[in-house]
Design a protein around this motif. Sequence first.
Motif, PDB file in Angstrom:
ATOM      1  N   ILE A  72     -47.554  50.982  -4.605  1.00  0.00           N
ATOM      2  CA  ILE A  72     -47.959  51.424  -5.962  1.00  0.00           C
ATOM      3  C   ILE A  72     -48.516  50.074  -6.562  1.00  0.00           C
ATOM      4  CG2 ILE A  72     -45.656  50.965  -7.064  1.00  0.00           C
ATOM      5  CD1 ILE A  72     -46.617  53.343  -8.843  1.00  0.00           C
ATOM      6  N   THR A  73     -49.669  50.098  -7.250  1.00  0.00           N
ATOM      7  CA  THR A  73     -50.393  49.174  -7.834  1.00  0.00           C
ATOM      8  C   THR A  73     -50.783  49.438  -9.297  1.00  0.00           C
ATOM      9  OG1 THR A  73     -51.543  48.392  -5.799  1.00  0.00           O
ATOM     10  CG2 THR A  73     -52.278  47.521  -7.860  1.00  0.00           C
ATOM     11  N   VAL A  74     -50.316  48.447 -10.321  1.00  0.00           N
ATOM     12  CA  VAL A  74     -50.330  48.603 -11.582  1.00  0.00           C
ATOM     13  C   VAL A  74     -51.694  48.357 -12.096  1.00  0.00           C
ATOM     14  CG1 VAL A  74     -49.485  48.326 -14.026  1.00  0.00           C
ATOM     15  CG2 VAL A  74     -47.932  48.434 -12.128  1.00  0.00           C
ATOM     16  N   ILE A  75     -52.654  49.243 -12.499  1.00  0.00           N
ATOM     17  CA  ILE A  75     -53.881  49.094 -12.883  1.00  0.00           C
ATOM     18  C   ILE A  75     -53.978  48.658 -14.431  1.00  0.00           C
ATOM     19  CG2 ILE A  75     -56.349  49.696 -13.062  1.00  0.00           C
ATOM     20  CD1 ILE A  75     -55.220  49.463 -10.341  1.00  0.00           C
ATOM     21  N   GLU A  76     -52.985  49.395 -15.071  1.00  0.00           N
ATOM     22  CA  GLU A  76     -53.053  48.979 -16.685  1.00  0.00           C
ATOM     23  C   GLU A  76     -51.529  49.409 -17.078  1.00  0.00           C
ATOM     24  OE1 GLU A  76     -55.147  47.790 -18.766  1.00  0.00           O
ATOM     25  OE2 GLU A  76     -56.972  47.728 -17.496  1.00  0.00           O
ATOM     26  N   GLY A  77     -50.952  48.631 -17.976  1.00  0.00           N
ATOM     27  CA  GLY A  77     -49.556  48.831 -18.757  1.00  0.00           C
ATOM     28  C   GLY A  77     -48.642  48.141 -17.697  1.00  0.00           C
ATOM     29  N   SER A  78     -47.498  48.369 -18.126  1.00  0.00           N
ATOM     30  CA  SER A  78     -46.422  47.772 -17.702  1.00  0.00           C
ATOM     31  C   SER A  78     -45.317  48.955 -17.251  1.00  0.00           C
ATOM     32  CB  SER A  78     -45.668  47.041 -18.500  1.00  0.00           C
ATOM     33  OG  SER A  78     -45.456  47.343 -19.628  1.00  0.00           O
ATOM     34  N   GLN A  98     -46.025  44.609 -14.091  1.00  0.00           N
ATOM     35  CA  GLN A  98     -47.288  44.096 -15.086  1.00  0.00           C
ATOM     36  C   GLN A  98     -48.566  44.504 -14.473  1.00  0.00           C
ATOM     37  OE1 GLN A  98     -46.079  43.931 -18.247  1.00  0.00           O
ATOM     38  NE2 GLN A  98     -44.078  43.554 -17.646  1.00  0.00           N
ATOM     39  N   LYS A  99     -49.496  44.587 -15.196  1.00  0.00           N
ATOM     40  CA  LYS A  99     -50.789  44.841 -14.430  1.00  0.00           C
ATOM     41  C   LYS A  99     -51.036  43.909 -13.172  1.00  0.00           C
ATOM     42  CE  LYS A  99     -55.746  44.819 -15.853  1.00  0.00           C
ATOM     43  NZ  LYS A  99     -56.796  44.668 -17.158  1.00  0.00           N
ATOM     44  N   GLY A 100     -51.579  44.326 -12.232  1.00  0.00           N
ATOM     45  CA  GLY A 100     -51.731  43.758 -10.958  1.00  0.00           C
ATOM     46  C   GLY A 100     -50.545  43.771 -10.033  1.00  0.00           C
ATOM     47  N   ASP A 101     -49.554  43.930 -10.512  1.00  0.00           N
ATOM     48  CA  ASP A 101     -48.207  44.072  -9.544  1.00  0.00           C
ATOM     49  C   ASP A 101     -48.309  45.072  -8.690  1.00  0.00           C
ATOM     50  OD1 ASP A 101     -47.151  41.742 -10.911  1.00  0.00           O
ATOM     51  OD2 ASP A 101     -45.768  42.821 -12.299  1.00  0.00           O
ATOM     52  N   HIS A 118     -45.999  50.587 -25.000  1.00  0.00           N
ATOM     53  CA  HIS A 118     -46.359  51.523 -26.204  1.00  0.00           C
ATOM     54  C   HIS A 118     -48.010  51.744 -26.011  1.00  0.00           C
ATOM     55  CE1 HIS A 118     -42.679  50.753 -28.010  1.00  0.00           C
ATOM     56  NE2 HIS A 118     -42.782  49.486 -27.859  1.00  0.00           N
ATOM     57  N   MET A 119     -48.513  51.559 -24.884  1.00  0.00           N
ATOM     58  CA  MET A 119     -49.832  52.014 -24.281  1.00  0.00           C
ATOM     59  C   MET A 119     -49.826  52.855 -23.249  1.00  0.00           C
ATOM     60  SD  MET A 119     -51.655  48.490 -25.552  1.00  0.00           S
ATOM     61  CE  MET A 119     -53.288  49.049 -25.279  1.00  0.00           C
ATOM     62  N   ASN A 120     -50.907  53.526 -23.098  1.00  0.00           N
ATOM     63  CA  ASN A 120     -50.971  54.315 -21.675  1.00  0.00           C
ATOM     64  C   ASN A 120     -51.063  53.092 -20.401  1.00  0.00           C
ATOM     65  OD1 ASN A 120     -51.026  56.324 -23.108  1.00  0.00           O
ATOM     66  ND2 ASN A 120     -53.466  56.689 -22.922  1.00  0.00           N
ATOM     67  N   ALA A 121     -50.331  53.826 -19.596  1.00  0.00           N
ATOM     68  CA  ALA A 121     -50.426  53.061 -18.034  1.00  0.00           C
ATOM     69  C   ALA A 121     -51.061  54.027 -17.070  1.00  0.00           C
ATOM     70  CB  ALA A 121     -49.185  52.690 -17.834  1.00  0.00           C
ATOM     71  N   VAL A 122     -51.785  53.041 -16.032  1.00  0.00           N
ATOM     72  CA  VAL A 122     -52.288  53.871 -15.012  1.00  0.00           C
ATOM     73  C   VAL A 122     -52.028  52.960 -13.621  1.00  0.00           C
ATOM     74  CG1 VAL A 122     -54.666  54.116 -13.933  1.00  0.00           C
ATOM     75  CG2 VAL A 122     -54.607  54.327 -16.489  1.00  0.00           C
ATOM     76  N   THR A 123     -51.647  53.640 -12.696  1.00  0.00           N
ATOM     77  CA  THR A 123     -51.490  53.158 -11.239  1.00  0.00           C
ATOM     78  C   THR A 123     -52.163  53.876 -10.191  1.00  0.00           C
ATOM     79  OG1 THR A 123     -49.635  54.640 -10.952  1.00  0.00           O
ATOM     80  CG2 THR A 123     -48.848  52.342 -11.933  1.00  0.00           C
TER      81      THR A 123
END
Length: 171
Positions: A72-78, A98-101, A118-123
């Motif tokens: 899994i790669t985090v694109i946005e968020g944590s 975090q983003k990029g991990d 507290h914001m949307n996240a995307v992976t």
Amino acid sequence: CKNPAWVQANDFSFSGLHNPGNTGNPFGSAITPVTVAQIPALNTLGISLVRIDYAPWGVVVPHYHPRATEIITVIEGSLEVGFVTSNPDNRLISKTLQKGDVFVFPVGLVHFQRNVGHMNAVTISGLNSQNPGVITIGNAVFGSKPDISTDILAKAFQVDKNIVQQIQGKF
């Protein structure tokens, strides 16, 4: 398999990963799969991927893939991510990303993800199977058809049968 004479470019492509999924559900997450069901040409290639969208504090509930390891790669968020090792240790291995991990869930191990922001996240996740399968623990245990006996589940979870029936009623 498709007759090679009938193969077209659309058999090798998928459009839509740029579109956010609808996270307006009790889990606060949406999964957009790209498996052999969406791209027929993945048949026998041993790869697939998914986009996952998370509302704030949204989760992908504990589940496992019987036929694939997931990266899994985090694109946005944590995200808080984790998996549980097999018996007898049942050790939780978890980390906040975090983003990029990037994080790996080994094949067949129960794992989860949760947006801790507290914001949307995307992976985006890659899986080493064109059809990885997914077995969500709650659905499998409490939502089987027919139901697993309340006696069995009450002993397994060391709770009263009424609690088991209450949980089964949610599935």
